[in-house]
Design a protein around this motif. Sequence first.
Motif, PDB file in Angstrom:
ATOM      1  N   LEU A 157       0.851  -1.194   0.000  1.00  0.00           N
ATOM      2  CA  LEU A 157       0.000   0.000   0.000  1.00  0.00           C
ATOM      3  C   LEU A 157       0.890   1.249   0.000  1.00  0.00           C
ATOM      4  CD1 LEU A 157      -2.455  -1.179   2.831  1.00  0.00           C
ATOM      5  CD2 LEU A 157      -2.799  -1.405   0.367  1.00  0.00           C
ATOM      6  N   PRO A 158       1.515   1.553  -1.123  1.00  0.00           N
ATOM      7  CA  PRO A 158       2.486   2.656  -1.148  1.00  0.00           C
ATOM      8  C   PRO A 158       1.898   4.026  -0.843  1.00  0.00           C
ATOM      9  CG  PRO A 158       2.019   1.838  -3.373  1.00  0.00           C
ATOM     10  CD  PRO A 158       1.403   0.869  -2.418  1.00  0.00           C
ATOM     11  N   GLU A 159       0.556   4.156  -0.898  1.00  0.00           N
ATOM     12  CA  GLU A 159      -0.066   5.451  -0.606  1.00  0.00           C
ATOM     13  C   GLU A 159       0.019   5.811   0.877  1.00  0.00           C
ATOM     14  OE1 GLU A 159      -3.098   3.220  -3.328  1.00  0.00           O
ATOM     15  OE2 GLU A 159      -1.576   2.723  -1.831  1.00  0.00           O
ATOM     16  N   ILE A 160       0.139   4.794   1.727  1.00  0.00           N
ATOM     17  CA  ILE A 160       0.137   5.026   3.170  1.00  0.00           C
ATOM     18  C   ILE A 160       1.491   5.572   3.627  1.00  0.00           C
ATOM     19  CG2 ILE A 160       0.141   3.814   5.407  1.00  0.00           C
ATOM     20  CD1 ILE A 160      -2.147   2.131   4.428  1.00  0.00           C
ATOM     21  N   SER A 161       1.448   6.550   4.524  1.00  0.00           N
ATOM     22  CA  SER A 161       2.670   7.093   5.120  1.00  0.00           C
ATOM     23  C   SER A 161       3.120   6.169   6.245  1.00  0.00           C
ATOM     24  CB  SER A 161       2.413   8.499   5.678  1.00  0.00           C
ATOM     25  OG  SER A 161       2.037   9.383   4.659  1.00  0.00           O
ATOM     26  N   CYS A 162       4.320   5.619   6.120  1.00  0.00           N
ATOM     27  CA  CYS A 162       4.843   4.698   7.125  1.00  0.00           C
ATOM     28  C   CYS A 162       5.868   5.413   8.004  1.00  0.00           C
ATOM     29  CB  CYS A 162       5.482   3.486   6.450  1.00  0.00           C
ATOM     30  SG  CYS A 162       4.273   2.411   5.648  1.00  0.00           S
ATOM     31  N   ILE A 163       5.712   5.268   9.305  1.00  0.00           N
ATOM     32  CA  ILE A 163       6.558   5.980  10.267  1.00  0.00           C
ATOM     33  C   ILE A 163       7.138   4.981  11.253  1.00  0.00           C
ATOM     34  CG2 ILE A 163       6.602   7.750  12.067  1.00  0.00           C
ATOM     35  CD1 ILE A 163       4.125   8.993  10.643  1.00  0.00           C
ATOM     36  N   ASN A 164       8.452   4.994  11.386  1.00  0.00           N
ATOM     37  CA  ASN A 164       9.092   4.126  12.369  1.00  0.00           C
ATOM     38  C   ASN A 164       8.836   4.661  13.767  1.00  0.00           C
ATOM     39  OD1 ASN A 164      11.203   2.817  14.055  1.00  0.00           O
ATOM     40  ND2 ASN A 164      11.873   2.008  12.087  1.00  0.00           N
ATOM     41  N   ALA A 165       8.554   3.753  14.692  1.00  0.00           N
ATOM     42  CA  ALA A 165       8.253   4.177  16.069  1.00  0.00           C
ATOM     43  C   ALA A 165       9.406   4.955  16.696  1.00  0.00           C
ATOM     44  CB  ALA A 165       7.912   2.961  16.918  1.00  0.00           C
ATOM     45  N   SER A 166      10.606   4.764  16.173  1.00  0.00           N
ATOM     46  CA  SER A 166      11.757   5.509  16.700  1.00  0.00           C
ATOM     47  C   SER A 166      11.669   6.998  16.362  1.00  0.00           C
ATOM     48  CB  SER A 166      13.063   4.932  16.139  1.00  0.00           C
ATOM     49  OG  SER A 166      13.119   5.087  14.729  1.00  0.00           O
ATOM     50  N   GLU A 167      10.770   7.368  15.445  1.00  0.00           N
ATOM     51  CA  GLU A 167      10.620   8.760  15.010  1.00  0.00           C
ATOM     52  C   GLU A 167       9.436   9.459  15.680  1.00  0.00           C
ATOM     53  OE1 GLU A 167      12.801  10.208  12.698  1.00  0.00           O
ATOM     54  OE2 GLU A 167      13.881   8.343  13.099  1.00  0.00           O
ATOM     55  N   LEU A 168       8.891   8.856  16.723  1.00  0.00           N
ATOM     56  CA  LEU A 168       7.682   9.405  17.341  1.00  0.00           C
ATOM     57  C   LEU A 168       7.859  10.824  17.852  1.00  0.00           C
ATOM     58  CD1 LEU A 168       5.966   6.518  19.340  1.00  0.00           C
ATOM     59  CD2 LEU A 168       5.027   7.858  17.462  1.00  0.00           C
ATOM     60  N   ALA A 169       9.056  11.174  18.256  1.00  0.00           N
ATOM     61  CA  ALA A 169       9.280  12.519  18.802  1.00  0.00           C
ATOM     62  C   ALA A 169       8.986  13.605  17.775  1.00  0.00           C
ATOM     63  CB  ALA A 169      10.716  12.652  19.307  1.00  0.00           C
ATOM     64  N   LYS A 170       9.044  13.255  16.488  1.00  0.00           N
ATOM     65  CA  LYS A 170       8.823  14.234  15.419  1.00  0.00           C
ATOM     66  C   LYS A 170       7.383  14.234  14.916  1.00  0.00           C
ATOM     67  CE  LYS A 170      13.546  13.372  13.736  1.00  0.00           C
ATOM     68  NZ  LYS A 170      14.346  12.901  12.577  1.00  0.00           N
ATOM     69  N   LEU A 171       6.574  13.296  15.392  1.00  0.00           N
ATOM     70  CA  LEU A 171       5.252  13.070  14.800  1.00  0.00           C
ATOM     71  C   LEU A 171       4.382  14.315  14.808  1.00  0.00           C
ATOM     72  CD1 LEU A 171       3.380  10.773  13.653  1.00  0.00           C
ATOM     73  CD2 LEU A 171       2.429  10.632  15.962  1.00  0.00           C
ATOM     74  N   LEU A 172       4.255  14.963  15.947  1.00  0.00           N
ATOM     75  CA  LEU A 172       3.322  16.082  16.077  1.00  0.00           C
ATOM     76  C   LEU A 172       3.747  17.309  15.288  1.00  0.00           C
ATOM     77  CD1 LEU A 172       2.412  15.852  19.878  1.00  0.00           C
ATOM     78  CD2 LEU A 172       1.100  15.024  17.912  1.00  0.00           C
ATOM     79  N   ASP A 173       5.015  17.348  14.853  1.00  0.00           N
ATOM     80  CA  ASP A 173       5.500  18.489  14.075  1.00  0.00           C
ATOM     81  C   ASP A 173       5.373  18.281  12.573  1.00  0.00           C
ATOM     82  OD1 ASP A 173       6.239  19.937  16.360  1.00  0.00           O
ATOM     83  OD2 ASP A 173       8.171  18.909  16.474  1.00  0.00           O
ATOM     84  N   MET A 174       4.971  17.086  12.161  1.00  0.00           N
ATOM     85  CA  MET A 174       4.831  16.836  10.721  1.00  0.00           C
ATOM     86  C   MET A 174       3.723  17.714  10.140  1.00  0.00           C
ATOM     87  SD  MET A 174       5.085  12.663  10.641  1.00  0.00           S
ATOM     88  CE  MET A 174       4.577  12.616   8.909  1.00  0.00           C
ATOM     89  N   PRO A 175       3.962  18.384   9.000  1.00  0.00           N
ATOM     90  CA  PRO A 175       2.931  19.249   8.409  1.00  0.00           C
ATOM     91  C   PRO A 175       1.596  18.530   8.187  1.00  0.00           C
ATOM     92  CG  PRO A 175       5.034  19.611   7.331  1.00  0.00           C
ATOM     93  CD  PRO A 175       5.234  18.443   8.248  1.00  0.00           C
TER      94      PRO A 175
END
Length: 356
Positions: free
Chosen positions: A130-148
């Motif tokens: 499902l290439p349309e889905i944005s995949c985020i590694n759990a190690s990057e959670l600190a940046k999640l809320l700042d994503m546009p």
Amino acid sequence: MINIPNELVRQQSVEKQIIKCVVWDLDNTLWHGVLLEDKQVDLRGNIIDIIHTLDSRGILQSIASKNDYDIAMNKLVELGLQDYFLYPQINWNSKSSSLQEIAKIINIGLDAIAFIDDQLFELEEVKFSLPEISCINASELAKLLDMPAMNPRFITADSRQRRLMYLSDIQRQNAETEFVGTSEEFLATLQMSFTISTAQTEDLQRAEELTQRTNQLNTTGYTYSYDELNYFRQSAQHKLLIASLDDKYGSYGKIGLALIECQASLWTIKLLLMSCRVMSRGVGTIMLNHIMNLAKTNHARLCAEFLPNNRNRMMYVAYKFAGFKEIGKDGDLVILENDLTRIQSFPDYVKVEILH
């Protein structure tokens, strides 16, 4: 007042990525540890704040986890988090199949989903399937809320209530499953009230949000900014209408928007959209028939613009069902016209209120 020429308005169809639902893995993502192996699992230190912030922004959340359903749900209940996750998919299926099921039930596009997992294998499986889905590694959670994509321009009253509205939908669905009778008889039990009004200043943030978030039941896919919508609201050559829906289970919020360009003898529907959440409630044609009534009362021809894409065919069907016929094309834009000879009455099972 700003001046918005037609040529500029037609270019407002480029979609900015907006995440409507964040889907979480559980083990070593939402919490540290593996539920079926460790004596105790502990929530990540900042996870509560992230969940609450996403919820306050109107971003839905769900779960795709390979786990025992009852054990995992009991843990979420123990943590007081079960109500934050809609339609959790906790099973032994592939993550991609679970994500497809969530998208189907919530009725959103795959490109509106972000998936968070700690396992590279799971992230790669989803990326491949499902290439349309944005995949985020759990190690990057600190940046999640700042994503546009996680930061809507406005947070409206409807945004803040979005999860609760979906929880009300679950109540409605359960009631419908248990109901014995026809679809119309069930709809009559909901005691629905559909309100159409001229958009006011306080509606414009939600109106902008609707143009950006509503992709399937949207005749053109045009997106409009707050300032553009405010221009149309004040323009003598335009009508900007907004619709809301309530029933005995609560409010669906503001779920429909229409923009009509009004010339002396010709009205053109530039945009008509309806939230997917009301698709099964039999109210989709109310706004359209109201516009047809208005045009007839004002002795104007009524045309509509339709810009086909891979999601909005249902709106084309709605136009055809209402008696619109193709009269031409302008590039990819289909022009339709209604002769206003067979305007449908509003459904008996819903109370319609028109506010001026």
